[in-house]
Motif scaffolding. Structure first.
Motif, PDB file in Angstrom:
ATOM      1  N   LEU A   1     -27.341  33.803  -5.693  1.00  0.00           N
ATOM      2  CA  LEU A   1     -28.653  33.462  -5.157  1.00  0.00           C
ATOM      3  C   LEU A   1     -28.737  33.959  -3.720  1.00  0.00           C
ATOM      4  N   THR A   2     -29.642  34.904  -3.445  1.00  0.00           N
ATOM      5  CA  THR A   2     -29.790  35.496  -2.114  1.00  0.00           C
ATOM      6  C   THR A   2     -31.281  35.640  -1.801  1.00  0.00           C
ATOM      7  N   PRO A   3     -31.622  35.999  -0.556  1.00  0.00           N
ATOM      8  CA  PRO A   3     -33.033  36.251  -0.235  1.00  0.00           C
ATOM      9  C   PRO A   3     -33.505  37.640  -0.656  1.00  0.00           C
ATOM     10  N   GLY A   4     -32.704  38.334  -1.451  1.00  0.00           N
ATOM     11  CA  GLY A   4     -33.094  39.668  -1.910  1.00  0.00           C
ATOM     12  C   GLY A   4     -32.430  40.779  -1.141  1.00  0.00           C
ATOM     13  N   THR A   5     -31.559  40.424  -0.199  1.00  0.00           N
ATOM     14  CA  THR A   5     -30.820  41.411   0.579  1.00  0.00           C
ATOM     15  C   THR A   5     -29.349  41.353   0.191  1.00  0.00           C
ATOM     16  N   ALA A   6     -28.592  42.312   0.681  1.00  0.00           N
ATOM     17  CA  ALA A   6     -27.161  42.365   0.395  1.00  0.00           C
ATOM     18  C   ALA A   6     -26.442  41.289   1.197  1.00  0.00           C
ATOM     19  N   GLU A   7     -25.846  40.326   0.523  1.00  0.00           N
ATOM     20  CA  GLU A   7     -25.166  39.214   1.176  1.00  0.00           C
ATOM     21  C   GLU A   7     -23.762  39.072   0.609  1.00  0.00           C
ATOM     22  N   TYR A   8     -22.909  38.388   1.368  1.00  0.00           N
ATOM     23  CA  TYR A   8     -21.575  38.070   0.864  1.00  0.00           C
ATOM     24  C   TYR A   8     -21.675  37.211  -0.392  1.00  0.00           C
ATOM     25  N   THR A   9     -20.648  37.302  -1.236  1.00  0.00           N
ATOM     26  CA  THR A   9     -20.487  36.356  -2.334  1.00  0.00           C
ATOM     27  C   THR A   9     -19.306  35.461  -2.002  1.00  0.00           C
ATOM     28  N   SER A  10     -19.534  34.163  -1.999  1.00  0.00           N
ATOM     29  CA  SER A  10     -18.460  33.215  -1.764  1.00  0.00           C
ATOM     30  C   SER A  10     -18.789  31.922  -2.497  1.00  0.00           C
ATOM     31  N   ILE A  11     -17.770  31.100  -2.664  1.00  0.00           N
ATOM     32  CA  ILE A  11     -17.931  29.797  -3.306  1.00  0.00           C
ATOM     33  C   ILE A  11     -17.692  28.722  -2.261  1.00  0.00           C
ATOM     34  N   LEU A  12     -18.654  27.832  -2.081  1.00  0.00           N
ATOM     35  CA  LEU A  12     -18.472  26.711  -1.168  1.00  0.00           C
ATOM     36  C   LEU A  12     -17.613  25.667  -1.876  1.00  0.00           C
ATOM     37  N   SER A  13     -16.433  25.408  -1.334  1.00  0.00           N
ATOM     38  CA  SER A  13     -15.523  24.475  -1.992  1.00  0.00           C
ATOM     39  C   SER A  13     -14.693  23.734  -0.966  1.00  0.00           C
ATOM     40  N   ALA A  14     -14.254  22.555  -1.336  1.00  0.00           N
ATOM     41  CA  ALA A  14     -13.381  21.759  -0.477  1.00  0.00           C
ATOM     42  C   ALA A  14     -12.006  22.406  -0.424  1.00  0.00           C
ATOM     43  N   PRO A  15     -11.243  22.178   0.644  1.00  0.00           N
ATOM     44  CA  PRO A  15      -9.888  22.734   0.719  1.00  0.00           C
ATOM     45  C   PRO A  15      -9.035  22.288  -0.464  1.00  0.00           C
TER      46      PRO A  15
ATOM     47  N   LEU B   1     -29.051  17.725  -4.983  1.00  0.00           N
ATOM     48  CA  LEU B   1     -27.706  17.951  -4.457  1.00  0.00           C
ATOM     49  C   LEU B   1     -27.662  17.957  -2.931  1.00  0.00           C
ATOM     50  N   ARG B   2     -28.825  17.948  -2.274  1.00  0.00           N
ATOM     51  CA  ARG B   2     -28.904  18.220  -0.829  1.00  0.00           C
ATOM     52  C   ARG B   2     -27.898  17.390  -0.008  1.00  0.00           C
ATOM     53  N   HIS B   3     -27.910  16.096  -0.158  1.00  0.00           N
ATOM     54  CA  HIS B   3     -27.060  15.248   0.681  1.00  0.00           C
ATOM     55  C   HIS B   3     -25.585  15.565   0.459  1.00  0.00           C
ATOM     56  N   ALA B   4     -25.145  15.584  -0.803  1.00  0.00           N
ATOM     57  CA  ALA B   4     -23.736  15.849  -1.103  1.00  0.00           C
ATOM     58  C   ALA B   4     -23.354  17.270  -0.699  1.00  0.00           C
ATOM     59  N   TRP B   5     -24.269  18.220  -0.891  1.00  0.00           N
ATOM     60  CA  TRP B   5     -24.029  19.616  -0.527  1.00  0.00           C
ATOM     61  C   TRP B   5     -23.829  19.730   0.986  1.00  0.00           C
ATOM     62  N   ASN B   6     -24.686  19.083   1.756  1.00  0.00           N
ATOM     63  CA  ASN B   6     -24.552  19.137   3.213  1.00  0.00           C
ATOM     64  C   ASN B   6     -23.220  18.560   3.679  1.00  0.00           C
ATOM     65  N   ALA B   7     -22.787  17.475   3.040  1.00  0.00           N
ATOM     66  CA  ALA B   7     -21.502  16.871   3.404  1.00  0.00           C
ATOM     67  C   ALA B   7     -20.351  17.827   3.104  1.00  0.00           C
ATOM     68  N   LEU B   8     -20.407  18.487   1.950  1.00  0.00           N
ATOM     69  CA  LEU B   8     -19.368  19.452   1.589  1.00  0.00           C
ATOM     70  C   LEU B   8     -19.383  20.643   2.531  1.00  0.00           C
ATOM     71  N   TRP B   9     -20.574  21.109   2.895  1.00  0.00           N
ATOM     72  CA  TRP B   9     -20.719  22.263   3.802  1.00  0.00           C
ATOM     73  C   TRP B   9     -20.059  21.983   5.149  1.00  0.00           C
ATOM     74  N   SER B  10     -20.267  20.800   5.677  1.00  0.00           N
ATOM     75  CA  SER B  10     -19.642  20.417   6.951  1.00  0.00           C
ATOM     76  C   SER B  10     -18.127  20.306   6.796  1.00  0.00           C
ATOM     77  N   LYS B  11     -17.697  19.695   5.704  1.00  0.00           N
ATOM     78  CA  LYS B  11     -16.262  19.493   5.480  1.00  0.00           C
ATOM     79  C   LYS B  11     -15.543  20.828   5.297  1.00  0.00           C
ATOM     80  N   ALA B  12     -16.207  21.782   4.659  1.00  0.00           N
ATOM     81  CA  ALA B  12     -15.571  23.061   4.334  1.00  0.00           C
ATOM     82  C   ALA B  12     -15.823  24.135   5.388  1.00  0.00           C
ATOM     83  N   ASP B  13     -16.432  23.753   6.539  1.00  0.00           N
ATOM     84  CA  ASP B  13     -16.757  24.721   7.588  1.00  0.00           C
ATOM     85  C   ASP B  13     -17.592  25.857   6.989  1.00  0.00           C
TER      86      ASP B  13
END
Length: 382
Positions: free
Chosen positions: A95-109, A27-39
């Motif tokens: 999925l986290t590194p074992g610490t308390a992190e935000y929960t969010s969904i990476l999604s397009a607008p 998923l890396r390539h498509a995921w990176n594109a979505l991450w940039s698009k979704a800020d």
């Protein structure tokens, strides 16, 4: 890999739950594109999530449940989750590194259909009994879905703080709007500390892996000392997996690093370190530590100010994370955001877990009350 058409007809559209790490990596390539698009935020980046999986979750025996949604072949949503066994129950969590992190969904607008489908996948198709969802900001697209879920058992309220710096044209002007923190204006603490010797604050070279490891070990040691002093122990502080995650996060020898490690020395001796996570247009403070023998000079505050100024210089906002510390309200100018942690039972068996936990707590409270009463009677008799 599970596939669900979820009311769509195009074979290139629909929802999947990816459980195979190789498919996750693909998923890396498509995921990176979505991450940039979704800020995207730091914890939503593919490289960060891949490190969470390879360095922490997989070694701990977690199972992967990465929910993805495509429309006409284009990736429009990613939600990486993992499951684990806790006694007789299966628990689903981000999925986290074992610490308390935000929960969010990476999604397009505008991906409301995809978000609702992802929510159904997490709560119906994951085969988990309990769904733990920590630190969901109130304006998150799935906040209402979690709030209305019939299996909702418990919620906990928190706050976080955010400094919006990208639209600040002048650093001095911005600082002038802040007033003082503990009776000190920005820059005053650093000027005072500079009188003690040669004070240096710098970002480590992204390719200096030897320095990364040394400073991460030093920072974690200081953090453990702090945790012992304030009685706030966390298993991640002694975790080799978390330590390796941090070292790899700032490693720029093979890919663009997703973190920067700032260090402070006085006459060459370590004073403080702070690791920030890089998002698309926002940084996150991840972990910091300082030598307590310099505490009267507030090196943590000095380092915080330097990191915030670095963010301003690089046109980045700053997310200070969960907590009510004074410095967070100060630097964010009171921009406090409500967050909620949700605990949801997705099966009847999951509801039994919460019932059993509640019963155990009541019994423990009753025993503690009885012990206090007996102690009181013994004192009166004496």
């Amino acid at each position: 890999m599970q596939r669900f058409e979820d009311n769509v007809c195009n074979q290139q559209s629909g929802l999947e739950i990816i459980t195979d790490p190789d498919a996750f990596l693909a998923l890396r390539h498509a995921w990176n594109a979505l991450w940039s698009k979704a800020d995207g935020r730091h914890h939503e980046a593919f490289d960060v999530c891949w490190l969470c999986w390879t360095q922490v979750a997989k070694p701990r025996g977690r199972r992967l449940h990465c929910i993805v949604y495509r429309e006409n072949g284009e990736l429009v949503l990613v939600w990486p989750l993992v499951s684990r066994r806790r006694f007789f129950w299966t628990v689903l969590e981000p999925l986290t590194p074992g610490t308390a992190e935000y929960t969010s969904i990476l999604s397009a607008p505008g991906a409301s259909v995809a978000i609702e489908a992802a929510w159904r996948a997490a709560t119906r198709y994951s085969q988990a009994d309990i769904f733990n969802i920590p630190y969901v900001v109130k304006n998150a697209p799935f906040y209402d879905l979690a709030s209305r879920h019939t299996g909702l058992v418990a919620t906990t309220q928190h706050v976080s703080a955010m400094a919006f710096l990208r639209n600040e044209p002048d650093w001095t002007a911005y600082c002038s709007t802040l007033g003082t923190l503990s009776k000190k204006k920005p820059g005053a603490r650093e000027k005072r500390f500079q009188k003690e010797g040669t004070l240096e604050i710098r970002a480590l070279d992204a390719k200096d892996t030897h320095a990364h490891a040394q400073w991460v070990d030093w920072m974690l040691a200081r953090k453990r000392e702090w945790a012992e002093r304030v009685e706030k122990q966390g298993p991640w502080l002694d975790s080799r997996e978390y330590r390796d995650f941090l070292v790899n996060l700032v490693d720029g020898t093979h890919t663009q690093p997703m973190g920067i490690l700032f260090v402070m020395t006085l006459d060459g001796a370590p004073v403080a370190a702070s690791l920030i996570g890089l998002g698309h247009t926002c940084i996150n403070g991840l972990i910091a530590g300082f030598d307590p023998k310099f505490s009267r000079f507030a090196p943590g505050s000095i380092m915080m100010e330097r990191c915030i100024k670095w963010a301003w210089e690089n046109r980045m906002d700053v997310d200070f994370g969960i907590g009510t510390e004074d410095f967070k309200a100060y630097w964010s100018r009171g921009n406090i955001l409500p967050n909620t942690s949700f605990q949801i039972a997705t099966t009847r068996w999951g509801k039994m877990a919460f019932y059993a936990r509640g019963l155990a707590k009541r019994l423990a409270d009753r025993r503690a009350a009885g012990a206090r009463a007996n102690a009181g009677k013994a004192t009166m008799t004496a």
